[in-house]
Design a protein around this motif. Structure first.
Motif, PDB file in Angstrom:
ATOM      1  N   LYS A 207      42.350  36.482  42.458  1.00  0.00           N
ATOM      2  CA  LYS A 207      43.646  36.237  41.827  1.00  0.00           C
ATOM      3  C   LYS A 207      43.899  34.737  41.645  1.00  0.00           C
ATOM      4  CE  LYS A 207      48.437  37.640  42.068  1.00  0.00           C
ATOM      5  NZ  LYS A 207      49.436  38.442  42.761  1.00  0.00           N
ATOM      6  N   ASP A 208      43.505  33.948  42.653  1.00  0.00           N
ATOM      7  CA  ASP A 208      43.843  32.516  42.619  1.00  0.00           C
ATOM      8  C   ASP A 208      42.736  31.642  42.016  1.00  0.00           C
ATOM      9  OD1 ASP A 208      42.045  32.831  44.621  1.00  0.00           O
ATOM     10  OD2 ASP A 208      43.352  32.137  46.251  1.00  0.00           O
ATOM     11  N   THR A 212      39.547  32.936  36.422  1.00  0.00           N
ATOM     12  CA  THR A 212      39.757  34.367  36.136  1.00  0.00           C
ATOM     13  C   THR A 212      41.235  34.784  36.149  1.00  0.00           C
ATOM     14  OG1 THR A 212      39.220  34.746  38.481  1.00  0.00           O
ATOM     15  CG2 THR A 212      37.474  35.157  36.889  1.00  0.00           C
ATOM     16  N   LYS A 213      42.125  33.780  36.089  1.00  0.00           N
ATOM     17  CA  LYS A 213      43.574  34.057  36.107  1.00  0.00           C
ATOM     18  C   LYS A 213      43.992  35.120  35.102  1.00  0.00           C
ATOM     19  CE  LYS A 213      45.617  29.684  37.371  1.00  0.00           C
ATOM     20  NZ  LYS A 213      45.902  28.404  36.720  1.00  0.00           N
ATOM     21  N   TYR A 216      42.570  38.800  35.921  1.00  0.00           N
ATOM     22  CA  TYR A 216      42.734  39.389  37.261  1.00  0.00           C
ATOM     23  C   TYR A 216      43.526  40.696  37.235  1.00  0.00           C
ATOM     24  CZ  TYR A 216      44.446  40.471  41.852  1.00  0.00           C
ATOM     25  OH  TYR A 216      44.778  41.162  42.984  1.00  0.00           O
ATOM     26  N   ASP A 217      44.713  40.675  36.630  1.00  0.00           N
ATOM     27  CA  ASP A 217      45.607  41.842  36.683  1.00  0.00           C
ATOM     28  C   ASP A 217      44.934  43.111  36.163  1.00  0.00           C
ATOM     29  OD1 ASP A 217      47.699  40.628  37.926  1.00  0.00           O
ATOM     30  OD2 ASP A 217      48.777  40.127  36.068  1.00  0.00           O
ATOM     31  N   TYR A 220      42.013  44.254  38.386  1.00  0.00           N
ATOM     32  CA  TYR A 220      42.480  44.878  39.624  1.00  0.00           C
ATOM     33  C   TYR A 220      43.006  46.293  39.355  1.00  0.00           C
ATOM     34  CZ  TYR A 220      44.782  45.532  44.104  1.00  0.00           C
ATOM     35  OH  TYR A 220      45.159  46.034  45.324  1.00  0.00           O
ATOM     36  N   GLN A 243      38.235  40.708  46.504  1.00  0.00           N
ATOM     37  CA  GLN A 243      38.344  39.643  45.491  1.00  0.00           C
ATOM     38  C   GLN A 243      37.253  38.607  45.724  1.00  0.00           C
ATOM     39  OE1 GLN A 243      42.234  37.888  44.919  1.00  0.00           O
ATOM     40  NE2 GLN A 243      43.253  39.777  45.525  1.00  0.00           N
ATOM     41  N   SER A 245      35.663  34.827  44.183  1.00  0.00           N
ATOM     42  CA  SER A 245      35.823  33.703  43.249  1.00  0.00           C
ATOM     43  C   SER A 245      34.487  33.004  42.980  1.00  0.00           C
ATOM     44  CB  SER A 245      36.814  32.685  43.837  1.00  0.00           C
ATOM     45  OG  SER A 245      36.311  32.225  45.080  1.00  0.00           O
TER      46      SER A 245
END
Ligand SMILES: [Zn+2]
Length: 300
Positions: A207-208, A212-213, A216-217, A220, A243, A245
């Motif tokens: 998410k952070d 991949t901002k 992400y939603d 997920y 998750q 990164s």
């Protein structure tokens, strides 16, 4: 009078000749239009292959086979108008069967613009009891999943359909990007030093992570739908969704992406099950049901 008849016949002949030409030209025009459309479609798939700089000619040939199959799937939808197929027909899924016969330990940037690099593609794990390499299982599962999804009316693109390819994780992500995939599925199996570890899980972009901002939603959400279906019948490893990164294939993806780890090949029992056609097909049916639910939620 004779002269008049001759002129009349001449005019009629010229007129029909012109009409005939016009007609054949417009038919040709139509053919051209159809041909151009088809060419555009194959270019879409081919461009993904070109991205793979080291891809063999064999792989290029496979890509055209995939293209033909996609067209066949589209035709099926037309002849069988079922509501679900009509909804999902425009939904493109890119399946990437993880790894390949030979690892490529050259380096590539792990994210766009990043100086940090990672191996292009690693070797994967091996079945502790079947001795099957992970890249073989990944392709077996992917092909079953592809068939199920196509029956549901999805358009499916594969990054590879043989083991003798040379495709880095970055290149695989680019294939999904260029295809304009609605969901990118990187299919893998797990391995652990602890042979009692088992269960299904899904990796998603972090998410952070700055890379991949935007995906992400959706990633997920897709993972959640898949997990909900799988967990009805298959044991889940820890929480089920992790998750990450640090994965090149996530960071380069501009489309929602999930990485299902379909089970642990380091666990003798699970390794055997994953090589059981019935078990694997059921697992892929459950995964496809989750993907379908995600697709429907996006098209509402
Ligand atoms: Zn793997």
């Amino acid at each position: 009078m004779k002269r008049f008849v001759f002129v009349a016949i001449l005019i009629t002949s010229i007129a029909s000749f012109i009409l005939l030409r016009f007609d054949s030209q417009s038919e040709q025009g139509l053919l051209n239009a159809i041909f151009t459309k088809n060419t555009e479609k194959s270019t879409l798939v081919k461009s993904g292959t070109e991205e793979a700089q080291h891809a063999s000619t064999e792989e290029a040939a496979e890509e055209s086979t995939v293209d033909t199959k996609n067209t066949a799937a589209n035709e099926e939808q037309v002849s069988q108008p079922n509501q679900s197929a009509a909804i999902t027909g425009s939904f493109i899924i890119c399946i990437d069967p993880g790894h390949q016969e030979k690892a490529n330990l050259e380096q590539e940037p792990f994210a766009p613009g990043a100086s940090q690099t990672k191996y292009k593609v690693t070797g994967g794990t091996t079945g502790v009891s079947t001795n099957k390499p992970e890249y073989v299982l990944n392709l077996e599962a992917s092909q079953i999943l592809k068939t199920i999804l196509e029956k549901k009316g999805f358009q499916v693109i594969m990054t590879r359909t043989s083991h003798t390819v040379n495709l880095s994780n970055l290149e695989r992500a680019e294939i999904a990007n260029r295809a304009g995939a609605d969901l990118f599925i990187r299919l893998h199996a797990d391995g652990s030093e602890n042979t009692s570890t088992k269960g299904f899980s899904i990796l998603v972009p972090a998410k952070d992570s700055p890379y991949t901002k935007t995906i992400y939603d959706d990633s997920y959400q897709a993972a959640n739908f898949v997990l909900a279906h799988i967990s009805k019948e298959i044991p889940i490893h820890q929480g089920g969704i992790f998750q990450r990164s640090d994965m090149t294939g996530f960071n380069w993806s501009r489309v929602p992406v999930i990485l299902p780890e379909i089970g642990f090949m380091s666990n003798p029992e699970e390794d055997q099950k994953l090589s059981d056609a019935k078990y694997l097909t059921n697992l892929m049916e459950l995964m496809a049901a989750g993907i379908e639910e995600y697709a429907l939620s996006k098209q509402r």
